[in-house]
Each structure stands twice: as structure tokens, then as C-alpha cells.
Design a protein around this motif. Structure first.
Motif, short mmCIF file in Angstrom:
data_model
loop_
_atom_site.label_atom_id
_atom_site.label_comp_id
_atom_site.label_asym_id
_atom_site.label_seq_id
_atom_site.Cartn_x
_atom_site.Cartn_y
_atom_site.Cartn_z
N SER A 17 0.57 -1.30 0.00
CA SER A 17 -0.07 -0.32 0.02
C SER A 17 0.68 0.90 0.11
CB SER A 17 -0.66 -0.19 0.91
OG SER A 17 -1.62 -1.04 0.86
N ALA A 18 2.11 1.07 0.41
CA ALA A 18 2.94 2.84 1.19
C ALA A 18 3.43 2.86 -0.62
CB ALA A 18 4.23 1.60 1.66
N GLU A 19 3.76 1.87 -1.15
CA GLU A 19 4.24 1.98 -2.73
C GLU A 19 2.75 2.23 -3.38
OE1 GLU A 19 7.07 -0.41 -5.52
OE2 GLU A 19 6.42 -1.24 -4.30
N LEU A 20 2.52 2.18 -3.62
CA LEU A 20 0.98 2.16 -4.15
C LEU A 20 0.30 3.82 -4.27
CD1 LEU A 20 -0.68 -1.14 -4.00
CD2 LEU A 20 0.73 -0.02 -6.72
N PHE A 21 0.15 4.14 -3.16
CA PHE A 21 0.26 5.15 -2.43
C PHE A 21 0.90 6.44 -3.05
CE2 PHE A 21 -2.77 2.93 1.01
CZ PHE A 21 -3.92 3.18 0.16
#
Length: 196
Positions: free
Chosen positions: A12-16
Motif C-alpha cells: 500500500s505504501a508503494e501504491l499510495f
């Protein structure tokens, strides 16, 4: 082995960081994590909850060392210099950390600002506030704290453009170069010797 929860938070960190909060759905995140959407909802009630936990997950990885360098048993100006070096290294080496922070500044979501400042960054900001007061009890620590954060973030934001600006080069993009010169800018205002 990485837990399912940590895998979700890392992904999620990478996507956000790369796509932003509004551009991705919970279903998209579940697919990227190679799990089913119901499994994702078992860990996080909704996207807003997942986003907040992602911010906490990413920022807390760095907060402990940042606070530690501000609270070392050294003169306050040395702790400030060490903090500036460490934050510049982190922002340089950890693009997800940097991108999430920059996205939050651009999004202008008051609820997320409050969460980021009051929950995720609170201890680091308080320690930085105390450092500035330790250097100069008559200063405005709020102004100096926000100015330092703005100065550091701005220089990393403009880094891709820097080689094309007059006097720019690869050297002027390095974390060490930025830390040294940011410290030199902050030094006169905070009353300690220049970093140069």
C-alpha cells in the motif's frame, strides 16, 4: 517471513506513494498484495483506515532514529546538525517515505494533516521544537520547525530539476550536499557555528 499485514502495508505504501489515495481502490490493493478483497477488509476496515495505518507504518520506521539523534547527550546545535543529515539521507534513500510526505502536502486534506502531525510526526516535531529552544530560548520554535521541514522537503522536491538550473550538477543533488547547505542556512538563525 513477512506477515500478511506488513505485506499489505508495504504494498500500500508503494501504491499510495506512486498513485495517490484517490487513484487506487481496495480491490486494486488486494490484487497487488495477491490476496482477495475480503481478506484485505479483515485487516483494514476501509481505505481511509488502511491509508492512515500505511502512513504510520512508513513514518514510524524512521521516527525512532530521528528522535534519537535529536535527544543525544550533545550540544543542541550538534543534534540539529545530525538530524538534518539523517533526514536528508532518509529522504534520499527512501523514495516512498519522501513521496508519501510530498503527496500529503499536495492533497490538502485537513483530517489527514491532523493525523500526520498529531499522531505520526508528533514526537519528532516536539523533539525538534525542544532542540530549537535549547539553541535559543527566545526563538520561535514553531516557525523554525516548519521552516526546516519546508526547506528539506523543497530541496528534495526540486532535485530532479537541479542539474538544469545555473550551477546545478549531480553533486548538488546529493544528500550530503543538501544537508551541509541546509544546515548552513539554518545556522545563523539558530545561533550556532556554520556547517561549512
Amino acid at each position: 517471513m513477512i506477515s500478511t499485514r506488513d505485506n499489505i502495508l508495504s504494498t500500500s505504501a508503494e501504491l499510495f506513494a506512486t498513485k495517490g489515495f484517490d487513484a487506487i481502490s481496495m480491490r486494486y490493493i488486494a490484487s497487488a498484495c495477491e490476496i482477495k478483497a475480503p481478506s484485505l477488509y479483515n485487516h483494514f476496515y476501509d481505505k481511509k483506515t488502511l491509508y492512515k495505518e500505511t502512513l504510520r507504518f512508513v513514518f514510524e520506521k524512521h521516527a525512532e532514529s530521528l528522535i534519537a539523534c535529536l535527544q543525544e547527550n550533545r550540544p543542541a546545535h550538534e543534534n540539529l546538525a545530525n538530524f538534518i543529515r539523517v533526514i536528508c539521507q532518509r529522504l534520499d534513500e527512501k523514495p516512498i517515505f519522501r513521496q508519501l510526505f510530498m503527496r500529503e502536502l499536495l492533497e490538502q486534506d485537513e483530517e489527514r494533516y491532523k493525523f500526520l502531525v498529531n499522531v505520526v510526526m508528533a514526537d519528532t516535531c516536539r523533539a525538534l521544537h525542544d532542540i530549537f529552544l535549547g539553541i535559543d530560548p527566545e526563538c520561535d520554535p514553531h516557525f523554525l520547525t516548519t521552516s526546516l521541514i519546508g526547506l528539506v522537503i523543497f530541496h528534495f522536491q526540486i532535485n530532479p530539476m537541479r542539474p538544469y538550473l545555473p550551477g546545478g550538477s549531480k553533486r548538488t543533488q546529493s544528500a550530503d550536499y543538501l544537508a551541509t547547505n541546509i544546515l548552513a542556512l539554518v545556522s545563523p538563525a539558530s545561533g550556532h557555528p556554520s556547517a561549512r
